[in-house]
Design an enzyme around this catalytic site. Sequence first.
Site, PDB file in Angstrom:
ATOM      1  N   GLU A 238      27.336 116.589  45.020  1.00  0.00           N
ATOM      2  CA  GLU A 238      27.508 115.345  45.749  1.00  0.00           C
ATOM      3  C   GLU A 238      26.324 114.930  46.584  1.00  0.00           C
ATOM      4  OE1 GLU A 238      32.162 115.621  46.006  1.00  0.00           O
ATOM      5  OE2 GLU A 238      31.299 115.549  47.765  1.00  0.00           O
ATOM      6  N   CYS A 272      26.817 109.882  53.673  1.00  0.00           N
ATOM      7  CA  CYS A 272      26.533 109.673  52.430  1.00  0.00           C
ATOM      8  C   CYS A 272      26.686 108.447  52.021  1.00  0.00           C
ATOM      9  CB  CYS A 272      27.123 110.768  51.587  1.00  0.00           C
ATOM     10  SG  CYS A 272      28.539 110.900  51.722  1.00  0.00           S
TER      11      CYS A 272
HETATM   12  P1  NAD Z   1      19.903 119.144  52.252  1.00  0.00           P
HETATM   13  O1  NAD Z   1      19.821 118.925  50.804  1.00  0.00           O
HETATM   14  O2  NAD Z   1      18.791 119.152  53.182  1.00  0.00           O
HETATM   15  O3  NAD Z   1      20.855 120.825  52.418  1.00  0.00           O
HETATM   16  C1  NAD Z   1      22.119 120.695  51.810  1.00  0.00           C
HETATM   17  C2  NAD Z   1      22.348 122.158  51.856  1.00  0.00           C
HETATM   18  O4  NAD Z   1      21.384 122.769  50.831  1.00  0.00           O
HETATM   19  C3  NAD Z   1      22.200 123.301  52.994  1.00  0.00           C
HETATM   20  O5  NAD Z   1      23.044 123.944  53.176  1.00  0.00           O
HETATM   21  C4  NAD Z   1      20.643 123.832  52.809  1.00  0.00           C
HETATM   22  O6  NAD Z   1      20.517 124.961  53.784  1.00  0.00           O
HETATM   23  C5  NAD Z   1      20.931 123.957  51.483  1.00  0.00           C
HETATM   24  N1  NAD Z   1      19.707 124.178  50.677  1.00  0.00           N
HETATM   25  C6  NAD Z   1      18.539 123.651  50.820  1.00  0.00           C
HETATM   26  N2  NAD Z   1      17.458 123.978  49.971  1.00  0.00           N
HETATM   27  C7  NAD Z   1      18.086 124.878  48.993  1.00  0.00           C
HETATM   28  C8  NAD Z   1      17.833 125.704  47.982  1.00  0.00           C
HETATM   29  N3  NAD Z   1      16.596 125.505  47.345  1.00  0.00           N
HETATM   30  N4  NAD Z   1      18.713 126.382  47.386  1.00  0.00           N
HETATM   31  C9  NAD Z   1      19.975 126.370  47.685  1.00  0.00           C
HETATM   32  N5  NAD Z   1      20.294 125.904  48.885  1.00  0.00           N
HETATM   33  C10 NAD Z   1      19.482 125.040  49.597  1.00  0.00           C
HETATM   34  O7  NAD Z   1      21.245 118.087  52.862  1.00  0.00           O
HETATM   35  P2  NAD Z   1      21.531 118.011  54.141  1.00  0.00           P
HETATM   36  O8  NAD Z   1      20.511 117.412  55.136  1.00  0.00           O
HETATM   37  O9  NAD Z   1      22.415 119.031  54.773  1.00  0.00           O
HETATM   38  O10 NAD Z   1      22.599 116.470  54.063  1.00  0.00           O
HETATM   39  C11 NAD Z   1      22.149 115.370  53.875  1.00  0.00           C
HETATM   40  C12 NAD Z   1      22.306 114.831  52.665  1.00  0.00           C
HETATM   41  O11 NAD Z   1      23.651 114.987  52.005  1.00  0.00           O
HETATM   42  C13 NAD Z   1      22.246 113.307  52.461  1.00  0.00           C
HETATM   43  O12 NAD Z   1      21.250 113.028  51.321  1.00  0.00           O
HETATM   44  C14 NAD Z   1      23.627 112.874  52.326  1.00  0.00           C
HETATM   45  O13 NAD Z   1      23.600 111.635  51.610  1.00  0.00           O
HETATM   46  C15 NAD Z   1      24.008 113.823  51.433  1.00  0.00           C
HETATM   47  N6  NAD Z   1      25.621 114.014  51.450  1.00  0.00           N
HETATM   48  C16 NAD Z   1      26.305 113.740  50.304  1.00  0.00           C
HETATM   49  C17 NAD Z   1      27.574 113.622  50.423  1.00  0.00           C
HETATM   50  C18 NAD Z   1      28.386 113.150  49.337  1.00  0.00           C
HETATM   51  O14 NAD Z   1      29.666 113.284  49.338  1.00  0.00           O
HETATM   52  N7  NAD Z   1      27.891 112.696  48.209  1.00  0.00           N
HETATM   53  C19 NAD Z   1      28.263 113.957  51.509  1.00  0.00           C
HETATM   54  C20 NAD Z   1      27.462 114.309  52.692  1.00  0.00           C
HETATM   55  C21 NAD Z   1      26.265 114.413  52.790  1.00  0.00           C
END
Ligand code: NAD
Length: 465
Positions: A238, A272
């Site tokens: 997502e 998001c």
């Molecule tokens: P992010 O991608 O920076 O991090 C998300 C998660 O991934 C965190 O828990 C982080 O620690 C983990 N992570 C980071 N690098 C990783 C790796 N290499 N391997 C495994 N895990 C890893 O995102 P964020 O800043 O937490 O969230 C914001 C983003 O999420 C925005 O783009 C937003 O649009 C999206 N989002 C989407 C939805 C949806 O339902 N589509 C909902 C909420 C947020």
Amino acid sequence: MSDFLFVINPATGEFIQEIKIDDSVAVATKASQARKAQPAWAARPLSARIDLLARFKDLLVQQVDRLAATLTTETGKPITQAKNEILAIPQRIDFFTQNAARLIAPDLVYTEPADATSQNAALEEIIAYDPLGVIANISAWNYPYFVGANVFVPALLTGNTVLYKPSEIATMTGLAIAQLMHEAGIPQDVFIPVVGAAQTGSALLAQNIDGVFFTGSYATGKKIAIAAAPKLIKMQLELGGKDPAYVCSDADIATAAAGLADGAFYNNGQSCCAIERIYVHTDVYEPFLDAFLLAVQAFKLGDPTRPDTDLGPLSRKPQMAVLSQQVADAFIKGATIHCGGTPLDQQGFYFAPTVLTQVTHDMAIMREESFGPVIGVQRVSDDESAIALMNDTDYGLTAAVYSQDRDHAVRILEQVNSGSAYWNCCDRVSPRLPWTGRGHSGIGSTLSEIGIRTFLQPRSWHLRK
Ligand code: NAD
């Protein structure tokens, strides 16, 4: 790398606490605990799992003030919005618990009586639904209760054990969720929090898991997909959005302005499905812009612990530079800044609510996810141009159209490539409907019946008596 996460209050920049990170050894231990616990959890009657989640739901409601205060402290989410998020979870849990039995039950899809002449025995064909097994839930910080519960509640109900890695920016909340789960009676090795950032997330993906359910950015989503691919496990992503809205010539301007101001700026634009681009038919452009600016300027920016605050600080300090760059890029290329445009000169990670016009798709502000309180408003001459611009994106999470004519709006929305389509509303999620992205907005669906079945794998039974 430090062994600890340092939690910072984004409203003040002050250090709150440090939390021990799970290194790869700790992650491996947790993964094998989850593996060992899974068969017994799946063997419990569904009613027992439902009872435990109902207890979790009650605890959330009883402790909402404490939980909301924690969420506000670590993410800067205005306290009223933090409480609203937590208090909306019971409705989601109810949806899942009310529908699980029907979706888990085996389907008898064919029967054949015994054939005396050919001596064939009677035959039954049944589709059974087995849990996936052990799932990893790697989560985001912007709505930790919503995006977390969309995964871990149906995953647990359907008999999976869960390794839950909250975002490093919402870890206090993640740990509070785990504590309540355990207080509700869900065993410690059935729902296991995993603490850390990217490195811990990748250690989690290296374990023997049966599915990964990820919420986060497109950039990280790609890494998750690459890490999960050789395992051939269930994967759901997502991801982000650049969600458009179109105000038609026949729109009710007051409704559109109020709805879109809220859709663009709720949770400080850190959703998001936040409205990130607005297209307005030239016939209503001026009245819409006037009403929209009034709505935005009425928002109260400030201390997120105050109940009347609409906009708090950004949750992440580096995003101030991202937003400043998007605004500067747009300004150099000819955009007009009507309000905001810069960080506030004060303690904390505050960015002034920003509205830009004279924007084009040559500008980052109309192409890249902003995830903050900035929005571009673009004038269009007709519906065809609006449709083309709405589709001019790699993302496809949601799209909204404001019009007084349902058929007109639906005709337009049918031509826009998005997982959710909104007529006269936006930034809305329902437990009854799949939450699903197209293109760079992700793969798979949470919520709805699809979001329960996604945690199950079919088994085809061919049974001859
Ligand atoms: P992010 O991608 O920076 O991090 C998300 C998660 O991934 C965190 O828990 C982080 O620690 C983990 N992570 C980071 N690098 C990783 C790796 N290499 N391997 C495994 N895990 C890893 O995102 P964020 O800043 O937490 O969230 C914001 C983003 O999420 C925005 O783009 C937003 O649009 C999206 N989002 C989407 C939805 C949806 O339902 N589509 C909902 C909420 C947020």
